[in-house]
Scaffold this motif. Sequence first.
Motif, PDB file in Angstrom:
ATOM      1  N   PHE A  11       0.813  -0.935   0.041  1.00 29.23           N
ATOM      2  CA  PHE A  11      -0.104   0.090   0.123  1.00 29.23           C
ATOM      3  C   PHE A  11       0.995   1.248   0.128  1.00 29.23           C
ATOM      4  O   PHE A  11       0.501   2.490  -0.773  1.00 29.23           O
ATOM      5  CB  PHE A  11      -1.018  -0.065   1.153  1.00 29.23           C
ATOM      6  N   LEU A  12       2.028   1.366   0.669  1.00 28.66           N
ATOM      7  CA  LEU A  12       2.899   2.418   0.722  1.00 28.66           C
ATOM      8  C   LEU A  12       3.379   2.665  -0.538  1.00 28.66           C
ATOM      9  O   LEU A  12       3.425   3.868  -1.118  1.00 28.66           O
ATOM     10  CB  LEU A  12       3.982   2.178   1.748  1.00 28.66           C
ATOM     11  N   VAL A  13       3.831   1.544  -1.356  1.00 23.15           N
ATOM     12  CA  VAL A  13       4.189   1.814  -2.825  1.00 23.15           C
ATOM     13  C   VAL A  13       3.122   2.215  -3.712  1.00 23.15           C
ATOM     14  O   VAL A  13       3.245   3.279  -4.589  1.00 23.15           O
ATOM     15  CB  VAL A  13       4.918   0.399  -3.294  1.00 23.15           C
ATOM     16  N   ILE A  18       0.433   6.318  -7.212  1.00 20.76           N
ATOM     17  CA  ILE A  18      -0.679   7.407  -7.743  1.00 20.76           C
ATOM     18  C   ILE A  18      -0.085   8.603  -8.095  1.00 20.76           C
ATOM     19  O   ILE A  18      -0.813   9.464  -8.814  1.00 20.76           O
ATOM     20  CB  ILE A  18      -1.491   7.659  -6.329  1.00 20.76           C
ATOM     21  N   SER A  19       1.346   9.029  -8.077  1.00 19.72           N
ATOM     22  CA  SER A  19       1.784  10.162  -8.414  1.00 19.72           C
ATOM     23  C   SER A  19       1.685  10.137 -10.055  1.00 19.72           C
ATOM     24  O   SER A  19       1.815  11.047 -10.566  1.00 19.72           O
ATOM     25  CB  SER A  19       3.196  10.485  -8.083  1.00 19.72           C
ATOM     26  N   GLY A 113      12.202  -3.552  -2.551  1.00 22.73           N
ATOM     27  CA  GLY A 113      12.103  -4.458  -1.212  1.00 22.73           C
ATOM     28  C   GLY A 113      11.027  -4.445  -0.797  1.00 22.73           C
ATOM     29  O   GLY A 113      10.559  -5.535  -0.146  1.00 22.73           O
ATOM     30  N   LEU A 114      10.049  -3.225  -0.515  1.00 24.37           N
ATOM     31  CA  LEU A 114       8.719  -3.226  -0.040  1.00 24.37           C
ATOM     32  C   LEU A 114       7.795  -4.157  -0.839  1.00 24.37           C
ATOM     33  O   LEU A 114       7.060  -5.028  -0.277  1.00 24.37           O
ATOM     34  CB  LEU A 114       8.081  -1.952   0.095  1.00 24.37           C
ATOM     35  N   LEU A 115       7.820  -3.969  -2.342  1.00 25.73           N
ATOM     36  CA  LEU A 115       7.105  -5.138  -2.891  1.00 25.73           C
ATOM     37  C   LEU A 115       7.422  -6.543  -2.792  1.00 25.73           C
ATOM     38  O   LEU A 115       6.546  -7.471  -2.995  1.00 25.73           O
ATOM     39  CB  LEU A 115       7.108  -4.566  -4.415  1.00 25.73           C
ATOM     40  N   SER A 116       8.855  -6.842  -2.644  1.00 26.38           N
ATOM     41  CA  SER A 116       9.210  -7.945  -2.721  1.00 26.38           C
ATOM     42  C   SER A 116       8.650  -8.658  -1.303  1.00 26.38           C
ATOM     43  O   SER A 116       8.374  -9.829  -1.206  1.00 26.38           O
ATOM     44  CB  SER A 116      10.857  -8.002  -2.721  1.00 26.38           C
ATOM     45  N   PHE A 117       8.712  -7.992  -0.270  1.00 25.54           N
ATOM     46  CA  PHE A 117       8.351  -8.229   0.941  1.00 25.54           C
ATOM     47  C   PHE A 117       6.778  -8.585   0.976  1.00 25.54           C
ATOM     48  O   PHE A 117       6.622  -9.609   1.505  1.00 25.54           O
ATOM     49  CB  PHE A 117       8.525  -7.067   2.275  1.00 25.54           C
TER      50      PHE A 117
END
Length: 129
Positions: A11-13, A18-19, A113-117
């Motif tokens: 969600f953070l990514v 959205i930009s 990294g966030l998406l992989s997590f």
Amino acid sequence: MMINLGRLAVFLVVLTGISGFNIAFMADGIHAVFDLVLNDADTNIGIRADIGGSFISMTIFMIWALYKTDSRWLLPPIISLACIMFVRLVNAAQFGFTEVQVAIIGIEIVMIGLLSFGAFTFGRAPQSH
């Protein structure tokens, strides 16, 4: 608990993705995000379509992955970001690394990294036969 952390990471990514809508559809969107000034219409349209469209498509995959809680939908944005970062590294090696490029590469590493997590915690959705 772990899957909720994975969903939060994705969600953070998504929030950064959205930009892409700002870049693609707002007159000064690309200037606001990347500090680019595009002087002619063809360049403006081309760059905004390429960058904005890339962000939007990656965001759609990420939102669908969140909805389905299925890691397979995170592969296109992970691969896209890795390719973008590879091209950035090659060009920075040719033209010189600046503080801005190093910062952007750092952001891309964090996003991958966030998406992989998220992909690791989601696993695969059960297949219906």
